[in-house]
Design a protein around this motif. Structure first.
Motif, PDB file in Angstrom:
ATOM      1  N   LEU A  90       0.869  -1.170   0.000  1.00  0.00           N
ATOM      2  CA  LEU A  90       0.000   0.000   0.000  1.00  0.00           C
ATOM      3  C   LEU A  90       0.901   1.213   0.000  1.00  0.00           C
ATOM      4  N   ARG A 100      -0.412   6.103   0.335  1.00  0.00           N
ATOM      5  CA  ARG A 100      -0.798   5.827  -1.039  1.00  0.00           C
ATOM      6  C   ARG A 100      -1.442   7.085  -1.596  1.00  0.00           C
ATOM      7  N   TRP A 133      -6.792  -3.853  -2.708  1.00  0.00           N
ATOM      8  CA  TRP A 133      -5.355  -3.859  -2.454  1.00  0.00           C
ATOM      9  C   TRP A 133      -4.897  -5.240  -2.012  1.00  0.00           C
TER      10      TRP A 133
END
Length: 146
Positions: A11, A19, A76
């Motif tokens: 991430l 992010r 993710w």
């Protein structure tokens, strides 16, 4: 392949890095959600009523907002089944004018348990520059080579 050789889902490039804002937008129209839920609360559907009670416009259902952030971490992780814990508090309503709106979700990896594959992610969700979820935390289980 050894664990340290294997590409890892990350991430924002790794632990502690943010992010860039993922625009969750409106995965499934939040105005349409009220119909699917049978929600008759007029603050989710009637602009005039919402304004009469002091809101700027119709607001999204809180569960829609929570789901938008959860979708980001599930994507993710590669699979919603990898999310083993998820919780949040609602801090501000998400205003949904007829022209649309968006929720921006970002995350920071707070902790990694290498032996178990558990990763704790702190999420931030904003709309119109305001934080709309507080204490938003997901725990994800990633693969561990044995």
């Amino acid at each position: 392949m050894r664990r340290d050789e294997r590409p890892q889902p990350r991430l924002g490039g790794g632990r502690g890095r943010r992010r860039p804002g993922h625009r969750a937008g409106h995965p499934g129209d939040p105005r349409g959600l009220r119909e699917r839920l049978g929600d008759q609360n007029p603050i989710h559907q009637d602009e005039e009523f919402a304004r009469s009670v002091g809101l700027p416009d119709v607001i999204a259902h809180g569960m829609w907002t929570m789901g938008a952030a959860g979708t980001v971490v599930s994507e993710w992780a590669g699979d919603a089944g990898r999310v083993v814990e998820y919780g949040t508090r609602f801090t501000q309503p998400v205003v949904v004018p007829a022209s649309g709106g968006e929720v921006v979700v970002s995350g920071t990896v707070r902790a990694v348990e290498a032996e178990t594959g558990r990763v704790t992610v702190d999420l931030t969700a904003t709309s119109e520059g305001r934080k709309v979820l507080g204490r938003c935390v997901a725990v994800v289980r990633l693969d561990v080579d044995g």
